[in-house]
Every structure is written in structure tokens, then in C-alpha cells.
Design a protein around this motif. Structure first.
Motif, mmCIF file in Angstrom:
data_model
loop_
_atom_site.group_PDB
_atom_site.id
_atom_site.type_symbol
_atom_site.label_atom_id
_atom_site.label_comp_id
_atom_site.label_asym_id
_atom_site.label_seq_id
_atom_site.Cartn_x
_atom_site.Cartn_y
_atom_site.Cartn_z
ATOM 1 N N ILE A 357 1.405 2.015 11.903
ATOM 2 C CA ILE A 357 0.257 1.170 11.532
ATOM 3 C C ILE A 357 0.203 1.050 10.003
ATOM 4 N N GLY A 358 0.429 2.177 9.307
ATOM 5 C CA GLY A 358 0.410 2.176 7.835
ATOM 6 C C GLY A 358 1.462 1.226 7.270
ATOM 7 N N LEU A 359 2.662 1.245 7.891
ATOM 8 C CA LEU A 359 3.740 0.347 7.457
ATOM 9 C C LEU A 359 3.332 -1.107 7.642
ATOM 10 N N GLU A 360 2.707 -1.394 8.794
ATOM 11 C CA GLU A 360 2.279 -2.777 9.053
ATOM 12 C C GLU A 360 1.226 -3.212 8.037
ATOM 13 N N GLU A 361 0.312 -2.281 7.705
ATOM 14 C CA GLU A 361 -0.727 -2.614 6.717
ATOM 15 C C GLU A 361 -0.103 -2.875 5.346
ATOM 16 N N ALA A 362 0.901 -2.058 4.974
ATOM 17 C CA ALA A 362 1.580 -2.257 3.682
ATOM 18 C C ALA A 362 2.261 -3.622 3.675
ATOM 19 N N ASN A 363 2.847 -3.998 4.805
ATOM 20 C CA ASN A 363 3.510 -5.296 4.935
ATOM 21 C C ASN A 363 2.486 -6.427 4.804
ATOM 22 N N ASN A 364 1.326 -6.260 5.461
ATOM 23 C CA ASN A 364 0.268 -7.279 5.363
ATOM 24 C C ASN A 364 -0.224 -7.418 3.922
ATOM 25 N N TYR A 365 -0.298 -6.271 3.229
ATOM 26 C CA TYR A 365 -0.760 -6.303 1.832
ATOM 27 C C TYR A 365 0.234 -7.077 0.966
ATOM 28 N N LEU A 366 1.507 -6.867 1.247
ATOM 29 C CA LEU A 366 2.561 -7.575 0.504
ATOM 30 C C LEU A 366 2.454 -9.078 0.745
ATOM 31 N N LEU A 378 -3.747 3.130 2.544
ATOM 32 C CA LEU A 378 -3.931 4.385 1.804
ATOM 33 C C LEU A 378 -4.747 5.380 2.628
ATOM 34 N N GLN A 379 -5.704 4.870 3.407
ATOM 35 C CA GLN A 379 -6.470 5.775 4.277
ATOM 36 C C GLN A 379 -5.570 6.398 5.330
ATOM 37 N N ILE A 380 -4.661 5.570 5.869
ATOM 38 C CA ILE A 380 -3.749 6.087 6.890
ATOM 39 C C ILE A 380 -2.812 7.118 6.279
ATOM 40 N N GLU A 381 -2.403 6.869 5.041
ATOM 41 C CA GLU A 381 -1.528 7.841 4.362
ATOM 42 C C GLU A 381 -2.258 9.175 4.223
ATOM 43 N N ILE A 424 7.529 9.235 5.439
ATOM 44 C CA ILE A 424 7.382 7.787 5.701
ATOM 45 C C ILE A 424 6.060 7.316 5.075
ATOM 46 N N GLY A 425 5.002 8.140 5.246
ATOM 47 C CA GLY A 425 3.702 7.818 4.646
ATOM 48 C C GLY A 425 3.806 7.686 3.136
ATOM 49 N N ASP A 426 4.550 8.620 2.514
ATOM 50 C CA ASP A 426 4.710 8.557 1.045
ATOM 51 C C ASP A 426 5.396 7.261 0.627
ATOM 52 N N HIS A 427 6.410 6.860 1.417
ATOM 53 C CA HIS A 427 7.160 5.646 1.023
ATOM 54 C C HIS A 427 6.323 4.379 1.171
ATOM 55 N N PHE A 428 5.509 4.285 2.262
ATOM 56 C CA PHE A 428 4.715 3.042 2.330
ATOM 57 C C PHE A 428 3.589 3.066 1.302
ATOM 58 N N GLU A 429 3.173 4.272 0.888
ATOM 59 C CA GLU A 429 2.192 4.356 -0.209
ATOM 60 C C GLU A 429 2.837 3.827 -1.502
ATOM 61 N N ASN A 430 4.125 4.189 -1.718
ATOM 62 C CA ASN A 430 4.853 3.659 -2.896
ATOM 63 C C ASN A 430 4.881 2.138 -2.862
ATOM 64 N N SER A 522 14.431 -0.279 -1.480
ATOM 65 C CA SER A 522 14.963 1.093 -1.410
ATOM 66 C C SER A 522 13.969 2.015 -0.698
ATOM 67 N N ASN A 523 12.660 1.757 -0.858
ATOM 68 C CA ASN A 523 11.670 2.538 -0.090
ATOM 69 C C ASN A 523 11.823 2.282 1.411
ATOM 70 N N LEU A 524 12.075 1.010 1.763
ATOM 71 C CA LEU A 524 12.251 0.681 3.188
ATOM 72 C C LEU A 524 13.513 1.361 3.739
ATOM 73 N N GLU A 525 14.541 1.404 2.906
ATOM 74 C CA GLU A 525 15.792 2.032 3.351
ATOM 75 C C GLU A 525 15.581 3.527 3.588
ATOM 76 N N ARG A 526 14.786 4.156 2.708
ATOM 77 C CA ARG A 526 14.499 5.594 2.872
ATOM 78 C C ARG A 526 13.665 5.837 4.138
ATOM 79 N N ILE A 527 12.750 4.884 4.420
ATOM 80 C CA ILE A 527 11.955 5.016 5.656
ATOM 81 C C ILE A 527 12.897 4.984 6.864
#
Length: 551
Positions: A357-366, A378-381, A424-430, A522-527
Motif C-alpha cells: 500500500i505504501g508503494l502504491e501511495e508513493a507512486n500516486n504521489y509521484l 509516510l504514515q505507513i512507513e 522496502i518501507g525505507d526505500h519508498f520513503e526515499n 535505483s530505489n525501485l531496483e533495491r525494493i
């Protein structure tokens, strides 16, 4: 006279500025000294509304701002750390805690404001130790508070001789509602009840205003201070809006009650002043304290009703994310390690679902640049970090009980997987921070690059989803598929980097846009790497269960 008016205005606004900065500086120093304990105090001690009141008083004394406490509380309710009833308790406590500033002002230390400032500055600039510097910040802020008050007081001295001001105080004495309105409006402008009550204390001390006009203004100051919570809740979660509405209702109901019993209350305040031989400033502080404590005592039994009203007025779900673990029952650790492992795994799956869900939210923010997606991510993180801590502690407790060889292996697999999901949480926060950087610095990314990012994001999200599903159902096929998808993510990352270098060479894309683009991929690749680790853990588990069956 012209010069006098100018001097009066300059001293008043300058003094007000110094006072507000002093309170903020002092609060920040207190907060640094208390560290992250503030949130812990609110999280741990608000088991019921009464404890909430005590926690609210304590935290507000520590940060010197009832609005600050309300804002932290709003965050905790949105995050599912506390419910609305507990939050109402904290807000009531915050109102009591904020009266401490008025009592400090009542001690009349203003003659020593400058030496206090000097001591604070000494500690700030001549000591390297962090705790000493934090304490210096508290002392310096404390000195500024009094210095600012002193300046404001000097600026307001000529007021008492102005006919217009005398007329205004007379009409406030005759018409308390006018006093309430003036107090409210002034606090809304200044956004600090401590400052406006400090001004009231000065005016009352100089005899520019009498007790009959001062008390309604005091009530208005308490209503006005809710503006900060209202502003903080605009566009925020349901919980935030409810907490802000509660704050407003609490102070308005209190004011109505006290306006009804105003003659009685005034007599009581004058009686206190005589009996305890209080100076004028301390008299206002006692009136302020009595108002907030009595208001809390009167409304405390109706917390359930207040919660019901605000829930009806503002419908919706309180918490966006439920931070608290649902499956970790310590009873099983002693009785049945295998059930305890199952519990930890269920919680881990929940944590994995949060990460998607956090990844999807980061994608929506982008894609949309809407703040609500960033807040949610950030709350999910935060929730993931909390669950990681709780699951790890649970597993560490479990490690002391006797387990079979296969249980021990599952135990270490769960520990490793928790770390992978947390990363994974750290990377989508990045990624969220990179989008913030993009917005702040107006970095333009080409539409082609955006299309590439969207494609890679989709692939990464589906990979993580599949890895979590594989973990949940111990599904070997899905785990193998995750391994294949990860190869796809790696090759996509390489090809996108090449495309990006071509764009740079053609001048289609700026350097800063390039940095954002490369960092996101690169964050996505690490995820993707962490998703593979989860899949490998599942395959490892399967290998073992297959060999055990064949034996």
C-alpha cells in the motif's frame, strides 16, 4: 505624540515577536531534551481518558504549547495509536498544561530577564555537550519570554491614558461577550494563548484593565488558541478534524458555562487575590488555571458524548492505518512456540501488505503530487517500523523457548523477512522525499521519463505483492515467479539508465531531473531485491518441508 505612537507600536510588536520566539525556542529545547519520549508518553500513558489528561498536562508543560500537543495527538489518532476518547482526554490536559506559562509569568522574574538570557547564551555558545546546549536553549528561551513581555509592557503603558482604550475596557466590563470576541480574535491573529494571556497579565498589572473586563478576554483567549489545531486539520485526516473540533467545542462550552456564572467566578478570583495576597499577574494566572481545571472536571464525564457528537458531525474512519500489532499474543510464547511462530508470520504478512500500500501511495504521489498521498505513505512507513520493532521483539522473546530444528529455521527466516519488509518501507520513503525535492526545486522530468518510471513502478509493485502472497500461502510457484520478475526489474533498471544518459546527451533532460530519475529507479531496483529475499525465504521453507515429507 507621533513618535510615541510609533515607539509604542514598535515596542509592542517587537516584544511580541521576542516573546513568541522565546516560547518556541524554549519548547524546542525542552523537546530536544525529552527526545522522542513525548510521543512515547502520549502513546504509552493514554490507556484511558484520565491518563490522557495527565499525559496532556505533562507533554504541554514540556513543549510549552497546547496546540503542539494537540497536533501530536492528531497524528497518533490518525495512525491508530490512540482512539478519539483518549485524544479528548489529552486535549483537556493540554488546556491545563498551557496555564503553566501564565504562572511562570506571574512570578515576575522580568527584572532578571537579561542575566537569564546571558546564562542561556553562555551555555549555548561555550559548551560542546549537547545536553548542556539543550538546557541553554531552554534557559535562553525562558529569558526571551520575559524580555519580550517587558518590552510589550513598556509599549502598552501609554494605553491606559488613552480615552479610546478606557472606553473599550468599560464596554468590555459591561458586555462580557465583547471581551470574549476581542480575546478570541487577538489570539487567532497571534496564534498563541500564552502570548495573549501574557499581554492581559501586563495590562491588568498596569491597572489599564479591570478584572471585570479581563476575565471575558481570558475566556476568548482560550477559544482563540484552537485555531492552530483547526489550521493543522484542514485537508488532514478525519481524526485530525475531529480532534480540532473537540478542542473548539471544549473551550466554547467552557466559556458559555463561565459566562453564565461570571459574577460568581469574578467574586471567587477576587477572594483568591485577597486571601493569597496575589500580585495582579498571578491573579490572572490563577483565573486561567481555575477556568481550565474546572472546565476539564465539568466536561470529563461527558467525554463519550463529545466523541459521539464529533463522530456524527464528521463521519468516516478514525485511523488511516492501524499501527498496533493484531496477532502477537505473548501467551503462546510459553505454551506453544509453533502457534507463536504462526502469529508472528500473520503479523509479518500484514506488514508486507502495508509495504505494498505504501508503494502504491508513493507512486500516486509521484503521479499526482497530492500531499495526501505523501502523508499516507509516510504514515505507513511509520506503521511498518512499529510492526518491525514489535515482531522482532516478539521473535526475540520466542527464541528462548525450546523449538524443533524446522521451527528454529522458520524463526530465523521470519526475522530476516521482517528486515526485508522494513527496508522496502525505507526505500519508498526515499522515493517520497525525492518527489518532495522535485516539487520544492521545480525539477521538470520529461514525459518519456515519467512513462518509464510509471512502468517500472507497476512492475515493482506487482513483484512485492506477489512476494507477500507467496509468504502468506507458502506458495512456491509465486516465489519462483518473483525471482523471474526481479531479473526483469534489474534489466529494466539498466535499460532506463541508458535511455536516461541518451536524453542527457541530447539535452532533453536537466542534471537535477536526472538525479531524481536515477535515484527513484535505483530505489525501485533495491525494493525488487528485497522482494526476492522474501521469495527465497519462502522457497527455502518449501525445500525443507519437501525434504521432510520425502523422509
Amino acid at each position: 505624540m507621533e513618535l510615541d505612537v510609533q515607539k509604542m507600536i514598535f515596542e509592542f510588536i517587537g516584544g511580541l515577536g521576542i516573546f513568541l520566539f522565546g516560547i518556541k525556542f524554549m519548547g524546542d529545547g525542552l523537546q530536544k531534551s525529552a527526545g522522542d519520549k513525548l510521543r512515547d508518553i502520549l502513546d504509552r500513558f493514554t490507556t484511558n481518558p484520565f491518563m490522557g489528561v495527565l499525559a496532556g498536562i505533562l507533554v504541554t508543560i514540556l513543549i510549552q504549547s497546547s496546540s503542539g500537543t494537540t497536533v501530536i495527538t492528531v497524528g497518533l489518532v490518525s495512525a491508530g495509536f490512540m482512539n478519539l476518547r483518549q485524544a479528548i482526554g489529552v486535549i483537556m490536559g493540554a488546556n491545563i498544561g498551557t496555564t503553566v506559562t501564565a504562572f511562570i509569568i506571574g512570578i515576575k522574574i522580568s527584572d532578571y530577564a537579561l542575566p537569564i538570557l546571558a546564562v542561556g547564551a553562555l551555555m549555548l555558545f561555550f559548551f560542546k555537550s549537547k545536553p548542556v546546549q539543550n538546557f541553554g536553549q531552554i534557559v535562553f528561551g525562558f529569558g526571551m519570554l520575559f524580555f519580550g513581555l517587558e518590552l510589550m509592557g513598556d509599549g502598552m503603558k501609554p494605553l491606559s491614558s488613552l480615552q479610546a482604550f478606557q472606553d473599550l475596557t468599560v464596554s468590555m466590563s459591561d458586555n462580557p461577550i465583547l471581551g470574549v470576541v476581542i480575546g478570541t480574535v487577538f489570539t487567532v491573529i497571534v496564534q498563541s494563548s500564552s502570548a495573549t494571556i501574557g499581554i492581559l497579565q501586563e495590562l491588568f498589572g498596569q491597572g489599564a484593565i479591570d478584572i471585570y473586563a479581563a476575565l471575558p478576554v481570558l475566556f476568548g483567549d482560550n477559544i482563540g488558541t484552537t485555531i492552530t489545531a483547526i489550521l493543522a486539520s484542514i485537508g488532514a485526516s478525519v481524526a485530525a478534524r475531529r480532534a480540532a473540533l473537540t478542542h473548539v467545542m471544549f473551550n466554547i462550552i467552557g466559556t458559555v458555562i463561565f459566562l453564565i456564572i461570571l459574577p460568581l467566578f469574578t467574586k471567587f478570583v477576587l477572594y483568591l487575590q485577597d486571601t493569597l495576597a496575589l500580585n495582579p499577574e498571578m491573579t490572572i494566572a490563577f483565573a486561567h488555571g481555575t477556568f481550565n481545571i474546572t472546565n476539564t472536571i465539568i466536561q470529563f464525564p461527558f467525554i463519550g458524548l463529545l466523541a459521539l457528537i464529533v463522530t456524527k458531525v464528521i463521519p468516516g474512519d478514525d485511523a488511516l492505518v492501524d499501527f498496533k500489532p493484531k496477532h502477537l499474543d505473548p501467551v503462546f510464547i510459553e505454551q506453544s512456540p509453533s502457534i507463536a511462530l504462526g502469529q508472528a508470520k500473520e503479523e509479518l504478512v500484514r506488514m508486507g501488505q502495508f509495504s505494498t500500500i505504501g508503494l502504491e501511495e508513493a507512486n500516486n504521489y509521484l503521479k499526482t503530487r497530492q500531499q495526501k498521498h505523501s502523508d499516507m505513505a509516510l504514515q505507513i512507513e511509520d506503521a511498518i517500523n512499529n510492526l518491525d520493532k514489535k515482531i522482532t521483539n516478539y521473535l526475540i522473546l520466542l527464541s528462548s523457548s525450546s523449538m524443533s530444528a524446522s521451527e528454529s529455521e522458520e524463526h530465523s527466516m521470519l526475522l530476516d523477512t521482517a528486515r526485508d519488509i522494513e527496508r522496502i518501507g525505507d526505500h519508498f520513503e526515499n522515493i517520497v522525499e525525492l518527489v518532495d525535492y522535485q516539487i520544492t526545486n521545480k525539477v521538470k522530468v520529461t514525459s518519456e521519463a515519467n512513462k518509464d518510471l510509471a512502468e517500472m513502478f507497476e512492475l515493482t509493485i506487482s513483484t512485492v505483492k506477489e512476494a507477500v502472497a507467496a509468504l502468506e500461502n507458502n506458495d512456491r510457484e509465486k516465489a519462483v515467479h518473483v525471482m523471474q520478475q526481479e531479473d526483469q526489474i534489474d534489466s529494466m533498471e539498466r535499460s532506463l539508465r541508458k535511455k536516461h544518459i541518451l536524453r542527457l546527451n541530447e539535452g532533453a533532460c536537466t542534471g537535477s531531473a536526472g538525479i531524481v530519475f536515477v535515484d527513484i529507479i535505483s530505489n525501485l531496483e533495491r525494493i525488487g531485491d528485497h522482494a526476492v529475499n522474501i521469495a527465497e525465504a519462502v522457497l527455502g521453507e518449501n525445500q525443507k518441508s519437501v525434504t521432510q515429507k520425502s523422509q
